[in-house]
Design a protein around this motif. Structure first.
Motif, PDB file in Angstrom:
ATOM      1  N   LYS A  64       0.715  -0.841   0.210  1.00 31.07           N
ATOM      2  CA  LYS A  64      -0.132   0.294  -0.287  1.00 31.07           C
ATOM      3  C   LYS A  64       0.767   1.304   0.689  1.00 31.07           C
ATOM      4  N   GLY A  65       2.169   1.417  -0.427  1.00 31.63           N
ATOM      5  CA  GLY A  65       2.493   2.470  -0.671  1.00 31.63           C
ATOM      6  C   GLY A  65       3.534   2.571   1.479  1.00 31.63           C
ATOM      7  N   TYR A  66       2.969   1.618   2.484  1.00 35.66           N
ATOM      8  CA  TYR A  66       3.156   2.445   3.459  1.00 35.66           C
ATOM      9  C   TYR A  66       3.814   2.388   4.008  1.00 35.66           C
ATOM     10  N   PRO A  67       4.534   2.826   5.012  1.00 30.05           N
ATOM     11  CA  PRO A  67       5.977   3.214   5.500  1.00 30.05           C
ATOM     12  C   PRO A  67       6.622   1.968   6.678  1.00 30.05           C
ATOM     13  N   ILE A  68       7.174   1.588   7.467  1.00 30.09           N
ATOM     14  CA  ILE A  68       7.171   0.493   7.670  1.00 30.09           C
ATOM     15  C   ILE A  68       8.485   0.315   8.884  1.00 30.09           C
ATOM     16  N   GLY A  69       8.348   2.309   8.963  1.00 28.26           N
ATOM     17  CA  GLY A  69       9.059   2.624   9.387  1.00 28.26           C
ATOM     18  C   GLY A  69      11.139   3.051   9.898  1.00 28.26           C
ATOM     19  N   LEU A  70      11.218   2.693  10.939  1.00 28.87           N
ATOM     20  CA  LEU A  70      13.032   3.364  10.830  1.00 28.87           C
ATOM     21  C   LEU A  70      13.813   1.495  11.101  1.00 28.87           C
ATOM     22  N   ILE A  71      14.841   1.655  10.763  1.00 27.06           N
ATOM     23  CA  ILE A  71      15.979  -0.162  10.285  1.00 27.06           C
ATOM     24  C   ILE A  71      16.709   0.813  11.382  1.00 27.06           C
ATOM     25  N   TYR A  72      17.748  -0.044  12.103  1.00 26.76           N
ATOM     26  CA  TYR A  72      18.729   0.597  12.788  1.00 26.76           C
ATOM     27  C   TYR A  72      19.768  -1.059  12.708  1.00 26.76           C
ATOM     28  N   PHE A  73      21.019  -0.703  12.171  1.00 22.27           N
ATOM     29  CA  PHE A  73      21.897  -1.832  11.751  1.00 22.27           C
ATOM     30  C   PHE A  73      23.229  -0.726  12.472  1.00 22.27           C
ATOM     31  N   ASN A  74      24.048  -1.669  13.066  1.00 23.19           N
ATOM     32  CA  ASN A  74      25.282  -1.238  13.897  1.00 23.19           C
ATOM     33  C   ASN A  74      26.157  -2.103  12.758  1.00 23.19           C
ATOM     34  N   ILE A  75      27.641  -1.362  12.944  1.00 20.98           N
ATOM     35  CA  ILE A  75      28.538  -1.510  12.216  1.00 20.98           C
ATOM     36  C   ILE A  75      29.338  -2.669  13.044  1.00 20.98           C
ATOM     37  N   VAL A  76      29.681  -3.373  12.224  1.00 20.38           N
ATOM     38  CA  VAL A  76      30.582  -4.337  12.799  1.00 20.38           C
ATOM     39  C   VAL A  76      31.793  -4.219  13.099  1.00 20.38           C
ATOM     40  N   SER A  77      31.895  -4.016  11.044  1.00 14.95           N
ATOM     41  CA  SER A  77      33.218  -3.549  10.776  1.00 14.95           C
ATOM     42  C   SER A  77      32.975  -3.752   9.539  1.00 14.95           C
ATOM     43  N   GLU A  78      34.446  -3.016   8.777  1.00 13.37           N
ATOM     44  CA  GLU A  78      33.919  -2.799   7.668  1.00 13.37           C
ATOM     45  C   GLU A  78      32.874  -3.887   6.329  1.00 13.37           C
ATOM     46  N   ASN A  79      32.353  -3.926   6.698  1.00 12.20           N
ATOM     47  CA  ASN A  79      31.367  -5.514   5.643  1.00 12.20           C
ATOM     48  C   ASN A  79      30.919  -6.519   6.412  1.00 12.20           C
ATOM     49  N   LYS A  80      30.531  -5.810   7.477  1.00 14.83           N
ATOM     50  CA  LYS A  80      29.186  -6.421   8.638  1.00 14.83           C
ATOM     51  C   LYS A  80      28.775  -5.731   9.230  1.00 14.83           C
TER      52      LYS A  80
END
Length: 389
Positions: A64-80
């Protein structure tokens, strides 16, 4: 803690290399293996536990084009990266795209991703997500995680502790006690309330072995490479319960079995006699609290307060009071039978109704019934001193 907003990551990107482990009930990886969806401090996947309503709502919102909210990622390393907040939503999307569940179409028919029209597939896959990538120390990341309210479903205390003390001990503990596919769950559920996904069995095992000091115990054992002590103690309690009480009753679930084990496990019990007494008490119409039956038996069947034995109704008490008082006034003595004996200073005192309490003439525990014939009114002092005699 530093944060960077990313607006170019799509559902398609997230779902590359997505893996969902049915046995453990959690999403594992995404972003072509770069993203760990459920790091150790994260809760289990719970969006499917309500019949799939929440995970279906995520997909319907995207369509329906509704936002599903902010998502947060934790940067563990350059590629993780690892998911700090949003793993329930990401896992829902990944499960749908890999045909793990269906949504209802406009006609109420089940529709899997694989069978959807191309335009609807594209709409889902090309949806861009609002993602903050966060970078900070372990304590900063976990403090932030503790403040997050994930999709309106607050973390339970054990989920928070799992986050704070993540490590090999929590990993092993969750594998044993938070796995809904564990064949022991059904037996454990007879004595413990809650679900594996919401950490009920893990929490109870820790509560029992630590004597209620879960936080300290998890801190001390955080980096242990085994959970042998935890499993041994937990199984000792479960085995003790099932050996003493051979019949499983619904009221057994949620009792303070850890405390009862510590208090009574060194005493000997005859399971056959215990079973007979349980059935007798279950059939007694005067018992109001069946949950108290088990501790009552373990303690030698003396503490009737645990059973909340049905008290005399108001009409019976007033009728008994009237009869006793009338007889006492004619004799010139107290209307409390215990006051009339010996050298009691109140042997001639006529107590008011409010100064007296109803009691069983023949104790309930010795076969006395809660009936008018077995009711007597005693002054409060004597009634409370009488106990179970």
């Amino acid at each position: 803690m530093q944060t960077t907003l990313k607006t170019d990551i799509t559902v398609k990107d997230i779902c590359k290399g997505f893996i969902y482990n049915e046995l453990e009930g959690k999403g594992l990886f995404g972003l072509s293996g770069k993203l760990t969806i459920q790091p150790e401090y994260q809760r289990n996947y719970i969006y499917a536990s309500d019949g799939g309503k929440r995970e279906m709502a995520v997909i319907e919102s995207i369509l329906k084009g509704y936002p599903i909210g902010l998502i947060y990622f934790n940067i563990v390393s350059e590629n993780k990266l690892e998911v700090l907040d949003g793993q329930q939503r990401i896992t829902s999307v990944g499960r749908f795209v890999t045909d793990k569940f269906a949504i209802k179409d406009d006609n109420g028919m089940e529709q899997y991703f694989g069978g959807m029209a191309k335009d609807k597939k594209a709409k889902i896959l090309e949806t861009k997500l609002l993602i903050y990538e966060c970078e900070g120390t372990e304590s900063q990341i976990k403090e932030w995680f503790k403040t997050i309210n994930i999709a309106g479903v607050p973390l339970v205390p054990q989920e928070l502790l799992n986050a704070i003390y993540s490590g090999p001990f929590v990993t092993l503990g969750k594998e044993e006690f938070s796995n809904s596919q564990n064949s022991n769950i059904q037996k454990w559920s007879s004595y413990i309330k809650g679900s594996a996904n919401r950490q009920a069995f893990f929490e109870r095992s820790l509560d029992w072995v630590s004597k209620g000091n879960i936080d300290d115990y998890m801190s001390f054992h955080r980096y242990d490479k085994n959970i042998n002590e935890l499993k041994k103690y937990f199984n000792s309690v479960i085995d003790w319960i099932s050996s003493v009480f051979t019949d499983v009753e619904s009221e057994m679930s949620g009792l303070e079995w850890g405390r009862l084990y510590e208090q009574y496990h060194k005493k000997a019990y005859d399971p056959a006699k215990v079973s007979k007494e349980v059935r007798k008490l279950y059939g007694d119409p005067y018992i109001k609290n069946r949950k108290g039956i088990f501790e009552y038996i373990l303690g030698g069947s003396t503490d009737t307060k645990l059973l909340e034995v049905r008290i005399f109704d108001e009409a019976t008490k007033r009728s008994t009071y009237s009869t006793q008082t009338s007889k006492a006034e004619k004799k010139g003595e107290s209307n409390c039978s215990n006051c009339t004996t010996g050298h009691d200073a109140n042997k001639n005192k006529v107590w008011s109704f409010g100064e007296m309490e109803a009691d069983h003439v023949a104790a309930w525990s010795k076969g006395g019934k809660t009936s008018a014939k077995n009711c007597e009114m005693l002054c409060k002092t004597h009634n409370r001193a009488k106990g179970n005699r």
